[in-house]
Design an enzyme around this catalytic site. Structure first.
Site, PDB file in Angstrom:
ATOM      1  N   GLU A   1      37.422  45.589  31.060  1.00 34.25           N
ATOM      2  CA  GLU A   1      36.765  46.847  31.401  1.00 34.25           C
ATOM      3  C   GLU A   1      37.151  48.034  30.521  1.00 34.25           C
ATOM      4  OE1 GLU A   1      37.553  47.349  35.585  1.00 34.25           O
ATOM      5  OE2 GLU A   1      36.068  45.845  36.135  1.00 34.25           O
TER       6      GLU A   1
ATOM      7  N   GLU B   1      32.390  37.157  36.871  1.00 34.78           N
ATOM      8  CA  GLU B   1      32.808  37.629  38.199  1.00 34.78           C
ATOM      9  C   GLU B   1      31.589  37.854  39.095  1.00 34.78           C
ATOM     10  OE1 GLU B   1      35.621  40.873  38.010  1.00 34.78           O
ATOM     11  OE2 GLU B   1      36.514  40.118  36.174  1.00 34.78           O
TER      12      GLU B   1
HETATM   13  C1  XIL Z   1      39.899  42.855  41.992  1.00 36.53           C
HETATM   14  C2  XIL Z   1      40.518  41.891  42.995  1.00 36.53           C
HETATM   15  O1  XIL Z   1      39.495  41.050  43.505  1.00 36.53           O
HETATM   16  C3  XIL Z   1      41.174  42.679  44.095  1.00 36.53           C
HETATM   17  O2  XIL Z   1      41.880  41.801  44.974  1.00 36.53           O
HETATM   18  C4  XIL Z   1      42.173  43.696  43.485  1.00 36.53           C
HETATM   19  O3  XIL Z   1      42.693  44.505  44.498  1.00 36.53           O
HETATM   20  C5  XIL Z   1      41.494  44.550  42.468  1.00 36.53           C
HETATM   21  O4  XIL Z   1      40.893  43.729  41.491  1.00 36.53           O
HETATM   22  N1  XIL Z   1      36.766  43.630  38.082  1.00 36.53           N
HETATM   23  C6  XIL Z   1      37.793  42.806  37.664  1.00 36.53           C
HETATM   24  C7  XIL Z   1      38.618  42.107  38.668  1.00 36.53           C
HETATM   25  O5  XIL Z   1      37.936  42.542  36.460  1.00 36.53           O
HETATM   26  O6  XIL Z   1      39.918  41.852  38.203  1.00 36.53           O
HETATM   27  C8  XIL Z   1      38.654  42.889  39.962  1.00 36.53           C
HETATM   28  O7  XIL Z   1      39.379  42.119  40.918  1.00 36.53           O
HETATM   29  C9  XIL Z   1      37.261  43.189  40.438  1.00 36.53           C
HETATM   30  C10 XIL Z   1      36.530  44.044  39.424  1.00 36.53           C
END
Ligand code: XIL
Length: 407
Positions: free
Chosen positions: A204, A313
């Site tokens: 990100e 994701e």
């Molecule tokens: C999220 C997890 O699912 C949560 O448990 C944590 O508190 C925060 O991170 N983008 C990403 C992931 O790249 O790593 C994130 O995961 C969700 C958004």
């Protein structure tokens, strides 16, 4: 986003206006009316948005037809990675290992959870090792997520690198952060050498608020834009056999941010930075209309640079399909279209869901931003396969048969 901010500003201005009127004797009544109306509107909207809705689970009747299905073998035969995060399920549960051939640890490989008591530079790999070894026993590919993530430091406070850097004089912070991140990348990659072959090196980098700009995180602040190629170079020199990915969360595939992200990827490629692929997160949180055609176009732009791409994701909240006759079915069909899109593009090599069952979703834990029902995954809260499951199964099976038939 712009419209939401504008609307919010208008409401605040009206509230302030009505309070001002209350203090002007002649307009007091008007002011009180205005304020009461505004407050009622806000309450009604909040109730409407946050009151959890329930949709009929028609799919429960199909359950007997779907029991015993499994799709991993099709994905294996297609050399395609179909993955999930192990949230609320053990990797030794056959429902995981018979369906998925790839796993992304949700948090275990992020900087915070790898550190001993969040102390920068001190590591405790025991939790992560357990998970990674269990995955390998089940012959699952592990996606390494993630080495450098500004938001992890800024939002989830684990560790808050900005805060940590305040222990050092201003003039030394850049070189201290540079050393810390180098040490982190090298230590982690060394530790998982031979076990994890693909890593999201930077996660990100784009700002979600400042359209088209890089996220103003601790790395950008102290190291400048160079932190991105720099991280890839360190990772590559630590282990040249790794597949290194840049992972991003885009809300649209045609806006300024998407354009700026493509430019960033192209720059990395043109400068011979060792990037092998791009991860597109695809958290479809607020816009059902993140068009599949736009996504296809975007993925093709990346692969035309000679890069691999994975959807890393995936989740599309059920609520986004609330207009459909059967929202569960509509959600399943949407996933099938995304999967189909990826299967059609030769360098699109995987699709990972950011959850396993609706029992545990990261969106539920952030329900201020994601009003329920989220229910984004393939299994429901009672572990029943949903239409989403069946559509993924059917898409992989059909593709497997089509490719076998064309041999
Ligand atoms: C999220 C997890 O699912 C949560 O448990 C944590 O508190 C925060 O991170 N983008 C990403 C992931 O790249 O790593 C994130 O995961 C969700 C958004």
């Amino acid at each position: 986003m712009g419209i939401v901010i504008l609307f919010g500003a208008l409401i605040i201005a009206l509230i302030i206006g009505s309070i001002v009127l209350i203090f002007i004797r002649r307009y007091r009544k008007t002011g009180i009316w205005m304020l009461c109306t505004l407050v009622s509107l806000i309450i009604l909207t909040a109730v409407y948005v946050y009151f959890p809705r329930h949709f009929k689970r028609n799919y429960l009747q199909k359950e007997h037809e779907w029991s015993g299905l499994a799709f991993r073998r099709y994905a294996d035969s297609l050399n395609f990675y179909i993955g999930a995060i192990p949230a609320g399920i053990s990797l030794s549960d056959p429902r995981f290992s018979e369906n998925f051939n790839s796993v992304t640890p949700e948090n275990a490989l992020k900087m915070g959870p790898l550190l001993k008591d969040f102390k920068v530079g001190e590591y405790d790999f025991s939790q992560a090792d357990m998970l990674v070894n269990q995955a390998l026993e089940k012959n699952l590919r592990v996606r390494g997520h993630t080495l450098v993530w500004g938001k992890q430091a800024d939002m989830f406070k684990s560790p808050d690198l900005r805060y940590w850097l305040e222990n050092f004089p201003e003039g030394e912070r850049s070189s201290i952060l540079q050393k810390a991140i180098e040490n982190h990348i090298i230590t982690v990659l060394d530790h998982f050498r031979g076990r994890i072959h693909v890593w999201d090196v930077v996660n990100e980098p784009m700002s979600m608020i400042n359209k088209g700009k890089l996220e103003n995180n601790v790395f950008l602040k102290y190291l400048g834009e160079e932190y991105i190629p720099g991280a890839f170079q360190i990772a590559h020199s630590a282990d040249p056999d790794l597949k290194l990915f840049l992972n991003e969360n885009l809300i649209s595939y045609t806006d300024k941010t998407a354009g700026a992200f493509l430019k960033l990827v192209k720059k990395l490629k043109d400068n011979n930075i060792p990037i092998a692929g791009v991860g597109i997160q695809a958290h479809i949180g607020s816009r059902r209309d993140t068009s599949v055609a736009d996504l296809r176009n975007f993925l093709e732009k990346i692969t035309s640079m000679g890069l691999e791409v994975e959807i890393t994701e995936m989740d599309a909240r059920l609520r986004l399909f609330s207009g459909a006759d059967d929202p569960y079915e509509a959600q399943g069909k949407y996933y099938a279209r995304i999967l189909r899109t990826c299967l059609d593009i030769p360098l699109c090599t995987g699709l990972t869901f950011w959850g396993f069952s609706d029992n545990r979703s990261w969106e539920d834990s952030m329900s201020v931003f994601f009003p329920r029902p989220n229910e984004p995954y393939l299994f429901d809260r009672d572990m029943n396969p949903k239409p989403a499951y069946y559509h993924v199964y059917k898409t992989l099976k059909l593709e497997h048969e089509a490719r076998k038939g064309s041999l």
